[in-house]
Enzyme design. Structure first.
Site, PDB file in Angstrom:
ATOM      1  N   SER A   1      34.549  65.807  -0.569  1.00  9.00           N
ATOM      2  CA  SER A   1      34.896  65.698  -1.893  1.00  9.00           C
ATOM      3  C   SER A   1      34.668  64.297  -2.331  1.00  9.00           C
ATOM      4  O   SER A   1      34.686  63.261  -1.585  1.00  9.00           O
ATOM      5  CB  SER A   1      36.279  65.958  -2.120  1.00  9.00           C
ATOM      6  OG  SER A   1      36.501  66.015  -3.583  1.00  9.00           O
TER       7      SER A   1
ATOM      8  N   GLN B   1      39.833  64.356   3.342  1.00  9.40           N
ATOM      9  CA  GLN B   1      40.430  63.074   3.506  1.00  9.40           C
ATOM     10  C   GLN B   1      39.734  62.156   4.586  1.00  9.40           C
ATOM     11  O   GLN B   1      40.137  60.914   4.499  1.00  9.40           O
ATOM     12  CB  GLN B   1      41.775  63.218   3.937  1.00  9.40           C
ATOM     13  CG  GLN B   1      42.780  63.900   2.812  1.00  9.40           C
ATOM     14  CD  GLN B   1      42.933  63.027   1.564  1.00  9.40           C
ATOM     15  OE1 GLN B   1      42.528  61.853   1.682  1.00  9.40           O
ATOM     16  NE2 GLN B   1      43.405  63.599   0.752  1.00  9.40           N
TER      17      GLN B   1
ATOM     18  N   GLY C   1      36.788  69.890  -3.535  1.00  9.75           N
ATOM     19  CA  GLY C   1      36.944  70.096  -2.375  1.00  9.75           C
ATOM     20  C   GLY C   1      37.884  71.402  -2.116  1.00  9.75           C
ATOM     21  O   GLY C   1      37.483  72.326  -1.382  1.00  9.75           O
ATOM     22  N   THR C   2      38.583  71.849  -3.201  1.00  5.07           N
ATOM     23  CA  THR C   2      39.098  73.094  -3.250  1.00  5.07           C
ATOM     24  C   THR C   2      38.218  74.315  -3.314  1.00  5.07           C
ATOM     25  O   THR C   2      38.282  75.274  -2.556  1.00  5.07           O
ATOM     26  CB  THR C   2      40.052  73.123  -4.887  1.00  5.07           C
ATOM     27  OG1 THR C   2      41.036  72.001  -4.442  1.00  5.07           O
ATOM     28  CG2 THR C   2      40.653  74.488  -4.875  1.00  5.07           C
TER      29      THR C   2
ATOM     30  N   CYS D   1      58.503  69.430  -6.041  1.00  4.51           N
ATOM     31  CA  CYS D   1      59.533  70.018  -7.024  1.00  4.51           C
ATOM     32  C   CYS D   1      59.221  71.516  -7.517  1.00  4.51           C
ATOM     33  O   CYS D   1      58.205  71.509  -7.964  1.00  4.51           O
ATOM     34  CB  CYS D   1      59.622  69.222  -8.185  1.00  4.51           C
ATOM     35  SG  CYS D   1      61.431  69.642  -9.026  1.00  4.51           S
TER      36      CYS D   1
ATOM     37  N   THR E   1      25.193  75.800 -13.160  1.00  2.00           N
ATOM     38  CA  THR E   1      24.362  74.780 -13.503  1.00  2.00           C
ATOM     39  C   THR E   1      25.141  73.412 -12.780  1.00  2.00           C
ATOM     40  O   THR E   1      26.277  73.289 -13.064  1.00  2.00           O
ATOM     41  CB  THR E   1      24.258  74.457 -15.165  1.00  2.00           C
ATOM     42  OG1 THR E   1      23.546  75.512 -15.701  1.00  2.00           O
ATOM     43  CG2 THR E   1      23.450  73.072 -15.425  1.00  2.00           C
TER      44      THR E   1
HETATM   45  C1  LIG Z   1      42.721  67.749   2.863  1.00  2.00           C
HETATM   46  C2  LIG Z   1      42.323  68.146   1.428  1.00  2.00           C
HETATM   47  N1  LIG Z   1      41.614  69.426   1.120  1.00  2.00           N
HETATM   48  C3  LIG Z   1      41.159  69.557  -0.019  1.00  2.00           C
HETATM   49  C4  LIG Z   1      41.746  68.900  -1.060  1.00  2.00           C
HETATM   50  C5  LIG Z   1      41.076  69.357  -2.623  1.00  2.00           C
HETATM   51  O1  LIG Z   1      40.153  68.488  -2.951  1.00  2.00           O
HETATM   52  P1  LIG Z   1      39.690  68.636  -4.502  1.00  2.00           P
HETATM   53  O2  LIG Z   1      40.841  67.811  -5.205  1.00  2.00           O
HETATM   54  O3  LIG Z   1      38.219  67.728  -4.645  1.00  2.00           O
HETATM   55  O4  LIG Z   1      39.659  69.849  -5.126  1.00  2.00           O
HETATM   56  C6  LIG Z   1      42.326  67.699  -1.067  1.00  2.00           C
HETATM   57  C7  LIG Z   1      42.715  66.931  -1.910  1.00  2.00           C
HETATM   58  O5  LIG Z   1      43.843  66.243  -1.902  1.00  2.00           O
HETATM   59  C8  LIG Z   1      42.682  67.228   0.579  1.00  2.00           C
HETATM   60  O6  LIG Z   1      43.561  66.162   0.836  1.00  2.00           O
END
Ligand SMILES: Cc1ncc(COP(=O)(O)O)c(C=O)c1O
Length: 385
Positions: A198, A178, A72-73, A324, A236
């Site tokens: 994701s 999410q 997702g990142t 933290c 890949t």
């Molecule tokens: C709203 C949201 N965006 C992006 C991410 C990042 O996804 P990933 O863990 O697949 O990199 C998360 C992960 O918790 C998320 O909750």
């Protein structure tokens, strides 16, 4: 063995056994590189394309509009930077409570000369569509608003924001990490041009995700190399991961609706039990526009870490809403943006329910939670004051 209750599904989920079974051949006999022209390569490519078809069926888009990424990142980074860098400059609208993958990509772009408006949210964690409309300028090149916040679970009014953004010809990105596979996402009706989703939040493996890019969206690649993914994401592909993700999506398609209703019931049972047995507790997030299985609450005069660690000793996994950093505990930026007072925000705890969660699990947590919070308060100087 002592009881173990996992209530941290927004962080990650256990991989579904059918997903593991679907993946295994792609580590073994179908291990080829999907870019190779020989049979081994074609077998890998076929597996990957079946998965792409499952994504496109689920989202009701065409296969060519799906790009596989490493998470997702990466999907968020590709969407935000890919659109912005294609324009070379301009203004971006987002919210203060986005995931760091979006927030930090926006901050990076600010360093490159872009301007970013970080919209506030109300007490329930909602972005106002009117605020989005007012923030749009002639040089706005992207609006990026998440579908649901991972911490508090509030679902944003993307159905009102998207069409208004589209009317102005501006690309609209939605981080649906999410919500994908948990609540319906109607790309056409919501006017979405880019959607991040994701695998490991829906019982698929980690390290694989997708980005929907509507045909015709102007963007550049962020990672350069080979010709993979129609030149939008070099490298890949994680074939076994993608195959597993495809299977996970197929299962969600069948289970999503009933599971959403079941989790909503369990969440109500949980909150009813907590509010009846623990004094000075508040619910965070919108009362109804929320992820079915996400419960975020604040225990006043309690540090969230004490609750997380205390529950962990009882075999229960939840997460703390505070982070933290360098030895000092900071309240969650999401709760701060929602205006939750600091003495409450420091005691925020998130329980996120999932496929394996049962009524018996919730009742067990309720049994151990109230004496735990009482004990923490007895030992806490703040509660005596
Ligand atoms: C709203 C949201 N965006 C992006 C991410 C990042 O996804 P990933 O863990 O697949 O990199 C998360 C992960 O918790 C998320 O909750």
């Amino acid at each position: 063995m002592s009881r173990r209750v996992y209530l941290d599904h927004n962080a990650s989920t256990p991989v579904h056994p059918d997903v593991v079974a679907a993946m295994l051949p792609y580590f073994q006999e179908r291990f080829g590189n999907p870019s190779s022209v020989h049979t081994f390569g074609r077998e890998a490519r076929d597996g990957m394309e079946v998965a792409r078809g499952r994504m496109s069926d689920f989202l009701r888009v065409s296969k060519e509009e799906i790009v596989f990424t490493s998470g997702g990142t990466e999907s968020d980074n590709l969407a935000v930077k890919g659109v912005a860098l294609a324009r070379g400059g301009g203004h971006i609208v987002t919210s203060q409570i986005e995931h760091h993958a979006v927030l930090r990509a926006c901050q990076f772009l600010e360093g490159q000369g872009f301007e970013v408006t970080y919209l506030p949210v109300d007490g329930d964690g909602l972005v106002s569509p009117d605020d989005v409309r007012r923030a749009i300028r002639p040089d706005t090149i992207l609006v990026t608003i998440m579908h649901a916040n991972s911490e508090v679970g509030t679902i944003q009014p993307v159905e009102a924001i998207g069409p208004m953004v589209r009317e102005r010809g501006i690309p609209f990105h939605v981080d649906a990490v999410q919500t994908f596979g948990k609540v319906p996402v109607d790309l056409a009706r919501f006017g979405i041009d880019l959607l991040s989703f994701s695998s490991h939040k829906i019982y698929g493996p980690k390290g694989v995700a997708g980005l929907y890019i509507r045909k015709g969206t102007k963007m550049v690649a962020v990672q350069h190399g080979g010709e993979h993914e129609r030149r939008r994401r070099a490298g890949t592909e994680n074939v076994a991961g993608i195959v597993g993700f495809g299977r996970a999506v197929e299962i969600r398609g069948r289970e999503m609706e009933a599971e959403a209703a079941r989790l909503t019931g369990l969440r109500h049972r949980f909150w009813a039990g907590v509010s009846a047995s623990v004094p000075e507790v508040r619910l965070n997030g919108h009362p109804t526009r929320r992820l079915p299985g996400t419960l975020n609450m604040c225990f006043r005069h309690v540090e969230s870490e004490s609750v997380v660690l205390g529950l962990d000793l009882k075999g229960v996994a939840v997460s703390a809403g505070s982070a933290c950093t360098s030895g000092s505990v900071e309240p969650s930026y999401v709760l701060v943006a929602m205006g939750v007072p600091v003495d409450w925000a420091m005691g925020s705890v998130r329980a996120s329910l999932g496929r394996g969660t049962t009524e018996a699990d919730i009742d067990y947590v309720l049994e151990v939670l109230s004496p735990l919070v009482r004990r923490i308060r007895e030992l806490s100087p703040a509660s005596v004051a």
